[in-house]
Design a protein around this motif. Sequence first.
Motif, PDB file in Angstrom:
ATOM      1  N   GLU A  36      26.924  30.412  31.674  1.00  0.00           N
ATOM      2  CA  GLU A  36      27.414  31.785  31.655  1.00  0.00           C
ATOM      3  C   GLU A  36      27.422  32.393  33.053  1.00  0.00           C
ATOM      4  O   GLU A  36      28.356  33.122  33.421  1.00  0.00           O
ATOM      5  CB  GLU A  36      26.543  32.627  30.721  1.00  0.00           C
ATOM      6  N   HIS A  37      26.350  32.110  33.821  1.00  0.00           N
ATOM      7  CA  HIS A  37      26.285  32.628  35.192  1.00  0.00           C
ATOM      8  C   HIS A  37      27.433  32.080  36.035  1.00  0.00           C
ATOM      9  O   HIS A  37      28.048  32.824  36.820  1.00  0.00           O
ATOM     10  CB  HIS A  37      24.938  32.256  35.817  1.00  0.00           C
ATOM     11  N   LYS A  38      27.722  30.783  35.875  1.00  0.00           N
ATOM     12  CA  LYS A  38      28.804  30.178  36.637  1.00  0.00           C
ATOM     13  C   LYS A  38      30.149  30.791  36.264  1.00  0.00           C
ATOM     14  O   LYS A  38      30.976  31.082  37.143  1.00  0.00           O
ATOM     15  CB  LYS A  38      28.826  28.672  36.376  1.00  0.00           C
ATOM     16  N   VAL A  39      30.365  31.009  34.984  1.00  0.00           N
ATOM     17  CA  VAL A  39      31.623  31.613  34.538  1.00  0.00           C
ATOM     18  C   VAL A  39      31.755  33.030  35.087  1.00  0.00           C
ATOM     19  O   VAL A  39      32.821  33.428  35.593  1.00  0.00           O
ATOM     20  CB  VAL A  39      31.697  31.615  33.001  1.00  0.00           C
ATOM     21  N   ALA A  40      30.658  33.811  35.012  1.00  0.00           N
ATOM     22  CA  ALA A  40      30.696  35.185  35.523  1.00  0.00           C
ATOM     23  C   ALA A  40      30.931  35.201  37.029  1.00  0.00           C
ATOM     24  O   ALA A  40      31.667  36.054  37.542  1.00  0.00           O
ATOM     25  CB  ALA A  40      29.390  35.892  35.183  1.00  0.00           C
ATOM     26  N   GLN A  41      30.306  34.264  37.740  1.00  0.00           N
ATOM     27  CA  GLN A  41      30.500  34.208  39.189  1.00  0.00           C
ATOM     28  C   GLN A  41      31.934  33.847  39.542  1.00  0.00           C
ATOM     29  O   GLN A  41      32.517  34.419  40.470  1.00  0.00           O
ATOM     30  CB  GLN A  41      29.528  33.197  39.799  1.00  0.00           C
ATOM     31  N   ASN A  42      32.505  32.900  38.802  1.00  0.00           N
ATOM     32  CA  ASN A  42      33.901  32.540  39.056  1.00  0.00           C
ATOM     33  C   ASN A  42      34.827  33.736  38.831  1.00  0.00           C
ATOM     34  O   ASN A  42      35.774  33.956  39.600  1.00  0.00           O
ATOM     35  CB  ASN A  42      34.317  31.385  38.147  1.00  0.00           C
ATOM     36  N   GLN A  43      34.538  34.493  37.785  1.00  0.00           N
ATOM     37  CA  GLN A  43      35.361  35.677  37.524  1.00  0.00           C
ATOM     38  C   GLN A  43      35.206  36.707  38.638  1.00  0.00           C
ATOM     39  O   GLN A  43      36.178  37.343  39.057  1.00  0.00           O
ATOM     40  CB  GLN A  43      34.971  36.278  36.177  1.00  0.00           C
ATOM     41  N   LEU A  44      33.964  36.874  39.128  1.00  0.00           N
ATOM     42  CA  LEU A  44      33.729  37.823  40.218  1.00  0.00           C
ATOM     43  C   LEU A  44      34.446  37.389  41.486  1.00  0.00           C
ATOM     44  O   LEU A  44      35.082  38.217  42.171  1.00  0.00           O
ATOM     45  CB  LEU A  44      32.226  37.948  40.473  1.00  0.00           C
ATOM     46  N   ILE A  45      34.367  36.093  41.808  1.00  0.00           N
ATOM     47  CA  ILE A  45      35.035  35.608  43.018  1.00  0.00           C
ATOM     48  C   ILE A  45      36.539  35.809  42.913  1.00  0.00           C
ATOM     49  O   ILE A  45      37.194  36.287  43.849  1.00  0.00           O
ATOM     50  CB  ILE A  45      34.698  34.121  43.250  1.00  0.00           C
ATOM     51  N   ALA A  46      37.098  35.456  41.750  1.00  0.00           N
ATOM     52  CA  ALA A  46      38.546  35.576  41.577  1.00  0.00           C
ATOM     53  C   ALA A  46      38.997  37.030  41.696  1.00  0.00           C
ATOM     54  O   ALA A  46      39.990  37.339  42.369  1.00  0.00           O
ATOM     55  CB  ALA A  46      38.955  34.997  40.224  1.00  0.00           C
ATOM     56  N   SER A  47      38.264  37.937  41.046  1.00  0.00           N
ATOM     57  CA  SER A  47      38.655  39.347  41.101  1.00  0.00           C
ATOM     58  C   SER A  47      38.449  39.929  42.496  1.00  0.00           C
ATOM     59  O   SER A  47      39.251  40.754  42.963  1.00  0.00           O
ATOM     60  CB  SER A  47      37.861  40.157  40.077  1.00  0.00           C
ATOM     61  N   SER A  48      37.389  39.497  43.192  1.00  0.00           N
ATOM     62  CA  SER A  48      37.127  40.012  44.540  1.00  0.00           C
ATOM     63  C   SER A  48      38.191  39.545  45.520  1.00  0.00           C
ATOM     64  O   SER A  48      38.663  40.318  46.362  1.00  0.00           O
ATOM     65  CB  SER A  48      35.746  39.564  45.020  1.00  0.00           C
ATOM     66  N   LEU A  49      38.584  38.263  45.399  1.00  0.00           N
ATOM     67  CA  LEU A  49      39.604  37.753  46.307  1.00  0.00           C
ATOM     68  C   LEU A  49      40.962  38.388  46.048  1.00  0.00           C
ATOM     69  O   LEU A  49      41.784  38.512  46.969  1.00  0.00           O
ATOM     70  CB  LEU A  49      39.704  36.231  46.165  1.00  0.00           C
ATOM     71  N   ALA A  50      41.195  38.782  44.796  1.00  0.00           N
ATOM     72  CA  ALA A  50      42.489  39.388  44.462  1.00  0.00           C
ATOM     73  C   ALA A  50      42.549  40.878  44.798  1.00  0.00           C
ATOM     74  O   ALA A  50      43.638  41.462  44.814  1.00  0.00           O
ATOM     75  CB  ALA A  50      42.783  39.190  42.978  1.00  0.00           C
ATOM     76  N   ALA A  51      41.398  41.484  45.053  1.00  0.00           N
ATOM     77  CA  ALA A  51      41.375  42.924  45.350  1.00  0.00           C
ATOM     78  C   ALA A  51      41.985  43.202  46.727  1.00  0.00           C
ATOM     79  O   ALA A  51      41.989  42.336  47.613  1.00  0.00           O
ATOM     80  CB  ALA A  51      39.944  43.443  45.287  1.00  0.00           C
ATOM     81  N   ARG A  52      42.462  44.407  46.897  1.00  0.00           N
ATOM     82  CA  ARG A  52      43.082  44.768  48.176  1.00  0.00           C
ATOM     83  C   ARG A  52      42.019  44.835  49.275  1.00  0.00           C
ATOM     84  O   ARG A  52      40.865  45.193  49.024  1.00  0.00           O
ATOM     85  CB  ARG A  52      43.781  46.121  48.059  1.00  0.00           C
TER      86      ARG A  52
END
Length: 311
Positions: A36-52
């Motif tokens: 679960e931690h890995k999945v949440a981290q992947n989601q955080l990285i993806a959303s952070s990289l996509a942010a302006r």
Amino acid sequence: MYRFLLSRQWVILTLVALVLIPVMVKLGFWQFHRHEHKVAQNQLIASSLAARPVPVTELTAPGRSLPHDDMWRTVTATGTYDTAHEVVVRQRTAADEQSIGYYVLTPLVLGDGRAVLVNRGWISAGNDLTKFPDVPAAPRGKVTVTGRMMADETTAVSGIKDTRGLPARQIMLINSKEQTKRVGRPLLGGYIEQTAPEASGGKPELVPEPDHDSIGPHMAYAIQWWLFAAAVPVGWVILVRRERRDRMAAAAKEAEEARETEEAKENADAGENADAGEARTGGRTDGSAETAGTGETEAAGEDAPPVPAGP
């Protein structure tokens, strides 16, 4: 037939099984939480990289720890490099994840006099690890850097030991609080992992984007631990039934052997009795014959003519 479960061997085996089941279940949940931690981290990285992109000063300040939700956010910073306080970070891996070298860490002095650490990328370690390596020169004048915002490294989080007594201008951890003492000016918390502009000649090599697609084997490990936990009682039942079957077979064999022994004894006793009877019967027959012979002789004597007397 289950009284053997009270034996010392089976009591110990049962207690071990009862201990293993909750331990394996707990290990399964541990791996599941890591998944679960890995999945949440992947989601955080993806959303952070996509942010302006945002200015670095919007996310951090001197002495401030970078919030976890701001990790990997794309930021920009404009200033001039302070190469006099440039250092290299030891034991870092290149993009191929095999070559070991250094990260080049250079303070970027902002317009208000504060500075932020910039990881300009990876270089080879060279042959002499006791000397400061040949570092590609940082751009002169005012530059604008774009990169990923990263939190300060600590031994507790990264697992990297902060070794003391290293050669001059070499460090093990990227930590703004520690570098503040060297730079002599306020440093923003955390550091920038540069993604642009790319250096001329490709040196230093920019740090690649973190992998946020792989989830690792943690879920598979969790399922394996839970299957092991379920297999323990099943295995215990199988062992109990096998032990019961073996004991019943042994008891039946002992009973059969005892029956055969008893039958053999009875047969032996019967044979002895028969021999004794035959011996007794044979004696009486011989006596009758002798008696009959004597009678016949006497009868013959009576019928025989008298013997004439001598002169």
